[in-house]
Motif scaffolding. Sequence first.
Motif, PDB file in Angstrom:
ATOM      1  N   MET A  34      -5.283  14.532 -13.592  1.00  9.39           N
ATOM      2  CA  MET A  34      -4.975  15.954 -13.644  1.00  9.39           C
ATOM      3  C   MET A  34      -4.909  16.367 -15.117  1.00  9.39           C
ATOM      4  SD  MET A  34      -1.824  18.209 -12.055  1.00  9.39           S
ATOM      5  CE  MET A  34      -0.515  17.249 -12.762  1.00  9.39           C
ATOM      6  N   VAL A  35      -5.482  17.517 -15.433  1.00  8.81           N
ATOM      7  CA  VAL A  35      -5.419  18.081 -16.778  1.00  8.81           C
ATOM      8  C   VAL A  35      -4.859  19.492 -16.692  1.00  8.81           C
ATOM      9  CG1 VAL A  35      -7.335  16.703 -17.683  1.00  8.81           C
ATOM     10  CG2 VAL A  35      -7.802  18.940 -16.702  1.00  8.81           C
ATOM     11  N   LYS A  36      -4.425  19.995 -17.839  1.00  8.05           N
ATOM     12  CA  LYS A  36      -3.887  21.353 -17.895  1.00  8.05           C
ATOM     13  C   LYS A  36      -4.713  22.167 -18.876  1.00  8.05           C
ATOM     14  CE  LYS A  36      -0.231  22.575 -20.322  1.00  8.05           C
ATOM     15  NZ  LYS A  36       1.134  22.756 -20.833  1.00  8.05           N
ATOM     16  N   LEU A  37      -5.045  23.387 -18.464  1.00  5.52           N
ATOM     17  CA  LEU A  37      -5.729  24.341 -19.325  1.00  5.52           C
ATOM     18  C   LEU A  37      -4.750  25.452 -19.663  1.00  5.52           C
ATOM     19  CD1 LEU A  37      -9.029  24.708 -17.258  1.00  5.52           C
ATOM     20  CD2 LEU A  37      -8.576  23.111 -19.117  1.00  5.52           C
ATOM     21  N   ASN A  38      -4.722  25.856 -20.900  1.00  3.84           N
ATOM     22  CA  ASN A  38      -3.895  26.989 -21.310  1.00  3.84           C
ATOM     23  C   ASN A  38      -4.739  28.258 -21.224  1.00  3.84           C
ATOM     24  OD1 ASN A  38      -1.553  25.461 -22.047  1.00  3.84           O
ATOM     25  ND2 ASN A  38      -2.706  24.737 -23.801  1.00  3.84           N
ATOM     26  N   ALA A  39      -4.197  29.265 -20.570  1.00  2.00           N
ATOM     27  CA  ALA A  39      -4.907  30.530 -20.391  1.00  2.00           C
ATOM     28  C   ALA A  39      -4.265  31.559 -21.310  1.00  2.00           C
ATOM     29  CB  ALA A  39      -4.833  30.984 -18.934  1.00  2.00           C
ATOM     30  N   ASP A  40      -4.731  31.575 -22.549  1.00  2.74           N
ATOM     31  CA  ASP A  40      -4.160  32.472 -23.548  1.00  2.74           C
ATOM     32  C   ASP A  40      -5.270  33.327 -24.163  1.00  2.74           C
ATOM     33  OD1 ASP A  40      -5.403  30.358 -24.747  1.00  2.74           O
ATOM     34  OD2 ASP A  40      -3.694  29.724 -25.940  1.00  2.74           O
ATOM     35  N   GLY A  42      -8.268  33.061 -23.143  1.00  3.02           N
ATOM     36  CA  GLY A  42      -9.418  32.219 -22.824  1.00  3.02           C
ATOM     37  C   GLY A  42      -8.844  30.947 -22.226  1.00  3.02           C
ATOM     38  N   LEU A  43      -9.668  29.956 -21.981  1.00  4.89           N
ATOM     39  CA  LEU A  43      -9.174  28.689 -21.453  1.00  4.89           C
ATOM     40  C   LEU A  43      -9.372  27.606 -22.499  1.00  4.89           C
ATOM     41  CD1 LEU A  43     -10.469  28.693 -17.763  1.00  4.89           C
ATOM     42  CD2 LEU A  43      -8.145  29.049 -18.566  1.00  4.89           C
ATOM     43  N   THR A  44      -8.283  26.918 -22.846  1.00  3.41           N
ATOM     44  CA  THR A  44      -8.372  25.801 -23.770  1.00  3.41           C
ATOM     45  C   THR A  44      -7.693  24.602 -23.129  1.00  3.41           C
ATOM     46  OG1 THR A  44      -6.326  26.482 -24.862  1.00  3.41           O
ATOM     47  CG2 THR A  44      -8.386  27.236 -25.847  1.00  3.41           C
ATOM     48  N   VAL A  45      -8.256  23.430 -23.353  1.00  6.69           N
ATOM     49  CA  VAL A  45      -7.701  22.201 -22.802  1.00  6.69           C
ATOM     50  C   VAL A  45      -6.459  21.810 -23.598  1.00  6.69           C
ATOM     51  CG1 VAL A  45      -8.133  19.758 -22.380  1.00  6.69           C
ATOM     52  CG2 VAL A  45      -9.973  21.420 -22.049  1.00  6.69           C
ATOM     53  N   ASP A  46      -5.381  21.505 -22.891  1.00  7.29           N
ATOM     54  CA  ASP A  46      -4.174  20.990 -23.530  1.00  7.29           C
ATOM     55  C   ASP A  46      -4.397  19.493 -23.746  1.00  7.29           C
ATOM     56  OD1 ASP A  46      -1.695  19.966 -24.208  1.00  7.29           O
ATOM     57  OD2 ASP A  46      -0.603  21.259 -22.818  1.00  7.29           O
ATOM     58  N   LYS A  47      -4.701  19.103 -24.955  1.00 11.52           N
ATOM     59  CA  LYS A  47      -5.054  17.716 -25.261  1.00 11.52           C
ATOM     60  C   LYS A  47      -3.861  16.769 -25.164  1.00 11.52           C
ATOM     61  CE  LYS A  47      -9.002  19.073 -27.946  1.00 11.52           C
ATOM     62  NZ  LYS A  47      -9.713  19.062 -29.192  1.00 11.52           N
ATOM     63  N   GLU A  48      -2.668  17.306 -25.042  1.00 15.71           N
ATOM     64  CA  GLU A  48      -1.460  16.488 -24.903  1.00 15.71           C
ATOM     65  C   GLU A  48      -1.114  16.224 -23.436  1.00 15.71           C
ATOM     66  OE1 GLU A  48       0.296  15.284 -27.619  1.00 15.71           O
ATOM     67  OE2 GLU A  48      -1.425  16.069 -28.729  1.00 15.71           O
ATOM     68  N   PHE A  49      -1.845  16.851 -22.501  1.00 19.56           N
ATOM     69  CA  PHE A  49      -1.493  16.756 -21.084  1.00 19.56           C
ATOM     70  C   PHE A  49      -2.628  16.103 -20.302  1.00 19.56           C
ATOM     71  CE2 PHE A  49      -1.093  18.037 -16.730  1.00 19.56           C
ATOM     72  CZ  PHE A  49       0.270  18.131 -16.500  1.00 19.56           C
ATOM     73  N   LEU A  50      -2.401  14.879 -19.857  1.00 21.47           N
ATOM     74  CA  LEU A  50      -3.331  14.178 -18.971  1.00 21.47           C
ATOM     75  C   LEU A  50      -2.501  13.267 -18.089  1.00 21.47           C
ATOM     76  CD1 LEU A  50      -6.101  13.172 -17.947  1.00 21.47           C
ATOM     77  CD2 LEU A  50      -6.003  11.464 -19.784  1.00 21.47           C
ATOM     78  N   VAL A  51      -2.618  13.438 -16.799  1.00 24.08           N
ATOM     79  CA  VAL A  51      -1.933  12.560 -15.861  1.00 24.08           C
ATOM     80  C   VAL A  51      -2.994  11.671 -15.231  1.00 24.08           C
ATOM     81  CG1 VAL A  51      -0.478  12.410 -13.800  1.00 24.08           C
ATOM     82  CG2 VAL A  51      -0.197  14.327 -15.391  1.00 24.08           C
ATOM     83  N   ASP A  52      -2.846  10.368 -15.418  1.00 27.54           N
ATOM     84  CA  ASP A  52      -3.765   9.384 -14.845  1.00 27.54           C
ATOM     85  C   ASP A  52      -3.089   8.806 -13.610  1.00 27.54           C
ATOM     86  OD1 ASP A  52      -5.407   7.276 -14.196  1.00 27.54           O
ATOM     87  OD2 ASP A  52      -5.354   6.350 -16.176  1.00 27.54           O
ATOM     88  N   PHE A  53      -3.637   9.095 -12.438  1.00 25.10           N
ATOM     89  CA  PHE A  53      -3.067   8.627 -11.190  1.00 25.10           C
ATOM     90  C   PHE A  53      -3.610   7.267 -10.775  1.00 25.10           C
ATOM     91  CE2 PHE A  53      -2.507  13.236 -10.868  1.00 25.10           C
ATOM     92  CZ  PHE A  53      -1.164  13.298 -10.562  1.00 25.10           C
ATOM     93  N   GLY A  54      -4.531   6.712 -11.555  1.00 26.24           N
ATOM     94  CA  GLY A  54      -5.112   5.418 -11.200  1.00 26.24           C
ATOM     95  C   GLY A  54      -5.864   5.514  -9.891  1.00 26.24           C
ATOM     96  N   GLU A  55      -5.532   4.643  -8.965  1.00 25.35           N
ATOM     97  CA  GLU A  55      -6.213   4.626  -7.659  1.00 25.35           C
ATOM     98  C   GLU A  55      -5.720   5.720  -6.720  1.00 25.35           C
ATOM     99  OE1 GLU A  55      -8.832   2.663  -7.017  1.00 25.35           O
ATOM    100  OE2 GLU A  55      -8.629   1.909  -9.059  1.00 25.35           O
ATOM    101  N   ALA A  56      -4.588   6.330  -7.047  1.00 19.53           N
ATOM    102  CA  ALA A  56      -4.048   7.401  -6.197  1.00 19.53           C
ATOM    103  C   ALA A  56      -4.817   8.690  -6.444  1.00 19.53           C
ATOM    104  CB  ALA A  56      -2.569   7.615  -6.496  1.00 19.53           C
ATOM    105  N   ARG A  57      -4.811   9.547  -5.467  1.00 24.09           N
ATOM    106  CA  ARG A  57      -5.496  10.836  -5.582  1.00 24.09           C
ATOM    107  C   ARG A  57      -4.469  11.956  -5.578  1.00 24.09           C
ATOM    108  NH1 ARG A  57      -9.625   9.507  -0.772  1.00 24.09           N
ATOM    109  NH2 ARG A  57     -10.564   7.695  -1.737  1.00 24.09           N
TER     110      ARG A  57
END
Length: 76
Positions: A34-40, A42-57
């Motif tokens: 899962m990633v987060k985009l900031n809507a300010d 426009g849309l920019t990727v929040d490079k500090e936010f990444l959730v890696d769920f591994g094998e889980a969905r």
Amino acid sequence: MIEISRDGKRVYVTNSLYGTWDNQFYPEGLKGWMVKLNADGGLTVDKEFLVDFGEARAHQVRLRGGDASSDSYCYP
């Protein structure tokens, strides 16, 4: 799946839709994230936010306190 925060300032994106669809399109498996985009303006990727769920969905984003748009029906 895509969810927008109630204040419209954040967009959360996951790479999973529904288990049966994931199995159909990714028969060898899928590593969830899962990633987060900031809507300010426009849309920019929040490079500090990444959730890696591994094998889980992860498909439906539900944030504490009803922050996501789909939680509107869960909280008065």
